[in-house]
Each structure stands twice: as structure tokens, then as C-alpha cells.
Write a protein that holds these residues in place. Structure first.
Motif, PDB file in Angstrom:
ATOM      1  N   LEU A 255       0.865  -1.177   0.000  1.00  0.00           N
ATOM      2  CA  LEU A 255       0.000   0.000   0.000  1.00  0.00           C
ATOM      3  C   LEU A 255       0.900   1.225   0.000  1.00  0.00           C
ATOM      4  CD1 LEU A 255      -2.948   1.131   0.242  1.00  0.00           C
ATOM      5  CD2 LEU A 255      -2.454   1.414   2.671  1.00  0.00           C
ATOM      6  N   HIS A 256       0.773   2.039  -1.034  1.00  0.00           N
ATOM      7  CA  HIS A 256       1.585   3.249  -1.121  1.00  0.00           C
ATOM      8  C   HIS A 256       0.851   4.394  -0.442  1.00  0.00           C
ATOM      9  CE1 HIS A 256       4.628   5.917  -2.407  1.00  0.00           C
ATOM     10  NE2 HIS A 256       4.007   6.439  -3.444  1.00  0.00           N
ATOM     11  N   VAL A 257       1.467   4.966   0.577  1.00  0.00           N
ATOM     12  CA  VAL A 257       0.905   6.091   1.317  1.00  0.00           C
ATOM     13  C   VAL A 257       1.870   7.260   1.153  1.00  0.00           C
ATOM     14  CG1 VAL A 257       0.122   6.949   3.561  1.00  0.00           C
ATOM     15  CG2 VAL A 257      -0.125   4.518   2.991  1.00  0.00           C
ATOM     16  N   ALA A 324      -9.940   7.371  16.887  1.00  0.00           N
ATOM     17  CA  ALA A 324      -9.800   5.926  16.999  1.00  0.00           C
ATOM     18  C   ALA A 324     -10.113   5.290  15.650  1.00  0.00           C
ATOM     19  CB  ALA A 324     -10.748   5.385  18.062  1.00  0.00           C
ATOM     20  N   PRO A 325      -9.356   4.276  15.232  1.00  0.00           N
ATOM     21  CA  PRO A 325      -9.643   3.628  13.953  1.00  0.00           C
ATOM     22  C   PRO A 325     -10.980   2.926  13.965  1.00  0.00           C
ATOM     23  CG  PRO A 325      -8.022   2.369  15.191  1.00  0.00           C
ATOM     24  CD  PRO A 325      -8.220   3.660  15.928  1.00  0.00           C
ATOM     25  N   GLU A 326     -11.567   2.825  12.787  1.00  0.00           N
ATOM     26  CA  GLU A 326     -12.853   2.148  12.682  1.00  0.00           C
ATOM     27  C   GLU A 326     -12.711   0.666  12.993  1.00  0.00           C
ATOM     28  OE1 GLU A 326     -14.133   1.233   8.559  1.00  0.00           O
ATOM     29  OE2 GLU A 326     -12.453   2.495   7.981  1.00  0.00           O
ATOM     30  N   GLU A 327     -13.789   0.085  13.435  1.00  0.00           N
ATOM     31  CA  GLU A 327     -13.791  -1.352  13.698  1.00  0.00           C
ATOM     32  C   GLU A 327     -13.805  -2.116  12.381  1.00  0.00           C
ATOM     33  OE1 GLU A 327     -13.561  -2.770  16.642  1.00  0.00           O
ATOM     34  OE2 GLU A 327     -13.501  -0.825  17.668  1.00  0.00           O
ATOM     35  N   GLY A 328     -13.239  -3.296  12.430  1.00  0.00           N
ATOM     36  CA  GLY A 328     -13.261  -4.104  11.216  1.00  0.00           C
ATOM     37  C   GLY A 328     -11.984  -4.897  11.057  1.00  0.00           C
ATOM     38  N   GLU A 329     -11.945  -5.676  10.007  1.00  0.00           N
ATOM     39  CA  GLU A 329     -10.800  -6.539   9.744  1.00  0.00           C
ATOM     40  C   GLU A 329      -9.637  -5.696   9.217  1.00  0.00           C
ATOM     41  OE1 GLU A 329      -9.171 -10.236  10.107  1.00  0.00           O
ATOM     42  OE2 GLU A 329     -11.253  -9.670  10.515  1.00  0.00           O
ATOM     43  N   PRO A 330      -8.490  -5.682   9.912  1.00  0.00           N
ATOM     44  CA  PRO A 330      -7.369  -4.888   9.425  1.00  0.00           C
ATOM     45  C   PRO A 330      -6.757  -5.499   8.164  1.00  0.00           C
ATOM     46  CG  PRO A 330      -6.700  -6.180  11.314  1.00  0.00           C
ATOM     47  CD  PRO A 330      -8.181  -6.377  11.156  1.00  0.00           C
ATOM     48  N   THR A 331      -6.246  -4.630   7.313  1.00  0.00           N
ATOM     49  CA  THR A 331      -5.570  -5.113   6.123  1.00  0.00           C
ATOM     50  C   THR A 331      -4.170  -5.576   6.478  1.00  0.00           C
ATOM     51  OG1 THR A 331      -4.745  -4.497   3.941  1.00  0.00           O
ATOM     52  CG2 THR A 331      -4.772  -2.780   5.599  1.00  0.00           C
ATOM     53  N   THR A 332      -3.637  -6.472   5.700  1.00  0.00           N
ATOM     54  CA  THR A 332      -2.277  -6.959   5.938  1.00  0.00           C
ATOM     55  C   THR A 332      -1.311  -6.437   4.878  1.00  0.00           C
ATOM     56  OG1 THR A 332      -2.787  -8.989   4.700  1.00  0.00           O
ATOM     57  CG2 THR A 332      -3.042  -9.048   7.102  1.00  0.00           C
ATOM     58  N   ARG A 333      -1.707  -5.423   4.147  1.00  0.00           N
ATOM     59  CA  ARG A 333      -0.782  -4.822   3.183  1.00  0.00           C
ATOM     60  C   ARG A 333       0.396  -4.173   3.920  1.00  0.00           C
ATOM     61  NH1 ARG A 333      -2.668  -3.242  -2.116  1.00  0.00           N
ATOM     62  NH2 ARG A 333      -4.806  -3.893  -2.522  1.00  0.00           N
ATOM     63  N   LEU A 334       1.528  -4.141   3.255  1.00  0.00           N
ATOM     64  CA  LEU A 334       2.708  -3.487   3.794  1.00  0.00           C
ATOM     65  C   LEU A 334       2.750  -2.045   3.312  1.00  0.00           C
ATOM     66  CD1 LEU A 334       5.324  -6.327   3.186  1.00  0.00           C
ATOM     67  CD2 LEU A 334       3.925  -5.908   5.218  1.00  0.00           C
ATOM     68  N   VAL A 335       2.932  -1.116   4.237  1.00  0.00           N
ATOM     69  CA  VAL A 335       2.929   0.304   3.896  1.00  0.00           C
ATOM     70  C   VAL A 335       4.273   0.704   3.299  1.00  0.00           C
ATOM     71  CG1 VAL A 335       2.756   2.648   4.801  1.00  0.00           C
ATOM     72  CG2 VAL A 335       1.253   0.844   5.675  1.00  0.00           C
ATOM     73  N   VAL A 336       4.216   1.394   2.166  1.00  0.00           N
ATOM     74  CA  VAL A 336       5.398   1.973   1.527  1.00  0.00           C
ATOM     75  C   VAL A 336       5.157   3.477   1.469  1.00  0.00           C
ATOM     76  CG1 VAL A 336       6.892   1.960  -0.498  1.00  0.00           C
ATOM     77  CG2 VAL A 336       5.660  -0.125   0.151  1.00  0.00           C
ATOM     78  N   ALA A 337       5.905   4.229   2.261  1.00  0.00           N
ATOM     79  CA  ALA A 337       5.601   5.645   2.466  1.00  0.00           C
ATOM     80  C   ALA A 337       6.570   6.550   1.719  1.00  0.00           C
ATOM     81  CB  ALA A 337       5.631   5.976   3.954  1.00  0.00           C
ATOM     82  N   ALA A 338       6.062   7.713   1.322  1.00  0.00           N
ATOM     83  CA  ALA A 338       6.897   8.713   0.642  1.00  0.00           C
ATOM     84  C   ALA A 338       6.348  10.102   0.937  1.00  0.00           C
ATOM     85  CB  ALA A 338       6.936   8.467  -0.867  1.00  0.00           C
TER      86      ALA A 338
END
Length: 418
Positions: A255-257, A324-338
Motif C-alpha cells: 500500500l503506497h501512502v 480511533a480507527p474504525e472497527e473491522g478486519e485490518p488489512t495486511t498490506r505493507l505500507v510503503v511511504a513517501a
């Protein structure tokens, strides 16, 4: 000198106070740097932009308060390796939020303007860097050093609310906060993935940098224009492709952030130094059908950004910090930040000195109870003197990994313009 309270930090500013985070904007200089002129220039910057000379103090109810400082502005001057950008710099948020450090070794030097991240993002810092060197040139050449008083910069939340930006429900925003950070790469040995701290308690960060030539940078600009994309989207694509290659995973696992400067997105526009951290986030979630070649992936990244900007999503980021983050199933994507500091303006030259290179320095302390695991660092993108730069700040344990990763980024960009 008595201390006066200015205001409490907002949630978006408080994040960086907990980490004692500073961003340094450094210039490598060949030739003479006049200490007295630099001191006069910094004094004028502090008197023009009082937040640079302000400080933080803890609030009894938690958080921090922006206050005036009892300590007059002063530069630090040390003999040493100019590549050690923060050597001698006084980085203490309880004393002053801005600092200038001069590190010299014969005819070579580095000058670093460090600003606390609670009160200045990248665009803000670049504007003050230009102000510093403009006043330095005035001092060296015998002209009056200009003082242009400005007010204290406003927090992003206040700027956006005053411009009619309404906070929307969290479930309408792309999910970023639940994404997991990348695990340390397999080549980092067990027990070696903890970040070290220096004698001042700051994380001991190294930097790995990619610097293209003027010709290669011009080629990227031409390619972006021809293909209807941006240089930033080309670099983002190169970063994603490099991460996937080095990790041996598909793009769909990432996941590109990346940061988006919100100043030109609001009306009336906001000056660089009028807000502290007026930055939002955009995300690009690759899929199994995403392009795997540079230009195609850059086009997809730009298209997704345009959609998010049209929906006003990046403007929401500062309004939700601390939620607070929303409830739900968290994603397992790896964050790639720039993040992109953009084009560093041409700095006024003076006789006997030449600006060789712009660099970024990062300083911060471990957050109590927070993770200190070494992970892929944020890629900082900028251009100076017609040369594109990409740099990453990381722990010693990650040096080999980051050399591989940035090497792949460079190879992808250079091969596109051959």
C-alpha cells in the motif's frame, strides 16, 4: 525574558512533540561560510518568523503548549565532517524549535536549518531555508538584513475549518491506520533490527541517497510530459516496484501512502509559512491487475490521486488525526511511504562559495512504549539545482536493505530515460 504561552498543540501537531521530531534542511557548500553573516541571518529569521525561536513545554493535563523561549537564537559551529549534518546542532524542544548548525572541514561545509515537525512541515521548512539564505546574502554583501514580522503559523485543523472543509465519517476514508508496517527484511539478522539511540537520546539514523544527474532529471521531466504523468508519480512507481522486487512479493501486497501538500488545494490558498503541518495523505492500493512497468504504474497512481483529490479525501487527514480507527478486519498490506518536498528554490549565491547539494536530516527520539523495530523508511523526494533526489533515513541495521532498495529505485528511473 519571561515565558508567554501562545497556544496548545493540536492533535496533528502533538504527534511530533511526543517524538521530539525535527526536520533538517541542509545545504552542502564549497568555499567560505561567514559565521557572523549566518548568525545575523538566523537572528533575522527568528525575528521574522517567531515560531522558529519558540519552544514547547508540557501541559499539566497532557500534551504540550507552544511558548516563547527564554533562550536567544544562536547558531552552532563545529569542525568535523560536513556529511554529519546535525553535528553540534542544539535540538531541544524545551529550548528552541529552530536551530542552525554549521559543520566545516577546510573549504567544505554544511549548513543545516532544523525545524521542529510540530510547527513546520516540509514546504514550510523549505520556505524558511530560502529566507535564511536570502538574509545571509544580504549580510555578506553589506545590505540591510530584512526583518519582516509574521504571526505564528496556524494548525491545519484551524486552517481547514476556516475554509469550510467539513469532517466526514471515518468509514468513507481509505483505510491507512490499520495497515501493518513492513516487517524487517529477512537479511536483517534476528536481534539486529532494533534502532540504536545516540548520546542525546535521539534515534541514530543513517541516510541512503539517490541523486540523479541534471541530464537524467531533465529526461524524467520530458518523459512525464510526454506520457501525461508527473515526475512524482514516476518516482512513486519506481519506489513501489523496487519494494516489491526486494521483498519478492507482488504489488498487491503493498500500500503506497504519500503526503500531499494541501496549501494549493484550499481557497484562499495558504502561504508556506502560514500553517504548521498542512499536509494530507493519499493512498494507492495496487491490485493483481496493476501495471508492472514504470510509466503504466505511474499513470495508475496519478489517476487514483486525481480521484481522491476530487473527492476531497486528502483534506480529511488532518481532521482525523487522533481519532480511533474504525472497527473491522485490518488489512495486511505493507505500507510503503513517501513524501515530496518539491523543488528547492535557487538560493542566492555569494562570492567565494558554491551550493553543491541539498539534503534532508531527520531527528527524533523513541516514543515511550512505541516500536523501535527497524522498518523501511519514508522516501523523501526533492529536487535542487536541476537534480532529482530520493533519500531514506534508517537505522544502521537497515543500511544494506536500503542500499538495495534505493539502488532499484535509481535503476528504474535511469533506465526509463536512456
Amino acid at each position: 525574558m519571561s515565558v508567554e504561552e501562545i497556544r496548545r498543540l493540536t492533535p496533528g501537531e502533538e504527534i511530533f512533540a511526543g517524538a521530539h521530531a525535527y526536520i533538517g534542511h541542509a545545504v552542502l557548500v564549497a568555499g567560505r561560510v561567514d559565521e557572523d553573516a549566518l548568525a545575523a541571518a538566523f537572528d533575522a529569521v527568528v525575528r521574522s518568523y517567531p515560531v522558529v525561536g519558540a519552544a514547547l513545554k508540557p501541559h499539566p493535563d497532557g500534551g504540550h503548549v507552544l511558548v516563547t523561549s527564554e533562550t536567544p537564537p544562536a547558531i552552532s559551529v563545529v569542525a568535523g565532517d560536513p556529511d554529519d549534518l546535525l553535528a553540534g546542532s542544539v535540538l531541544d524542544q524545551g529550548v528552541r524549535l529552530g536551530a542552525v548548525g554549521l559543520v566545516r572541514d577546510g573549504a567544505r561545509a554544511s549548513v543545516t536549518l532544523s525545524l521542529h515537525h510540530s510547527v513546520a512541515d516540509g514546504a514550510h521548512g523549505v520556505a524558511l531555508l530560502a529566507a535564511l539564505w536570502s538574509r545571509y546574502a544580504d549580510a555578506v554583501e553589506g545590505r540591510p538584513v530584512v526583518v519582516e514580522p509574521h504571526g505564528y503559523p496556524l494548525p491545519a485543523e484551524q486552517v481547514l475549518t476556516a475554509r469550510g472543509v467539513v469532517k466526514i465519517p471515518l468509514d468513507r476514508l481509505p483505510r491507512v491506520v490499520d495497515c501493518v508496517p513492513p516487517a524487517p527484511p529477512v537479511e536483517v539478522a534476528a536481534g539486529e533490527d532494533e534502532s540504536e539511540v545516540d548520546e542525546r537520546g535521539f534515534l541514530a539514523l543513517r541516510a541512503t541517497r539517490v541523486l540523479l544527474t541534471v541530464e537524467q532529471t531533465a529526461g524524467l521531466v520530458a518523459l512525464a510530459r510526454a506520457e501525461g504523468v508527473t515526475v512524482n508519480s514516476l518516482v512513486s512507481a519506481a519506489i513501489l516496484l523496487a519494494e516489491a522486487e526486494c521483498r519478492g512479493c507482488s504489488l498487491a501486497h503493498l500500500l503506497h501512502v504519500y503526503a500531499v501538500n494541501l496549501r494549493p488545494m484550499v481557497s484562499p490558498p495558504v502561504g508556506a509559512a502560514e500553517a504548521t503541518n498542512l499536509v494530507g495523505s493519499a493512498v494507492y492500493p495496487p491490485t493483481t491487475t496493476s501495471p508492472t512497468e514504470l510509466v503504466g504504474l505511474a499513470r495508475a497512481i496519478r489517476s487514483e490521486l486525481e480521484s481522491q483529490v476530487a473527492a476531497g479525501l486528502p483534506l480529511q487527514t488532518p481532521l482525523h488525526l487522533g481519532d480511533a480507527p474504525e472497527e473491522g478486519e485490518p488489512t495486511t498490506r505493507l505500507v510503503v511511504a513517501a513524501t515530496n518536498f518539491g523543488r528547492i528554490p535557487e538560493l542566492p549565491s555569494t562570492a567565494g562559495s558554491v551550493f553543491e547539494e541539498y539534503r534532508v536530516a531527520m531527528a527524533g527520539k523513541p516514543i515511550p512504549g512505541g516500536s523501535r523495530h527497524a522498518v523501511s523508511g519514508t522516501c523523501v523526494i526533492h529536487s535542487f539545482g536541476g537534480r532529482l533526489g530520493v533519500e531514506v533515513h534508517h537505522s544502521a541495521a537497515m543500511a544494506g536493505w536500503e542500499r538495495r532498495r534505493t539502488g532499484r529505485v535509481r535503476a528504474a528511473l535511469v533506465s526509463a530515460v536512456r
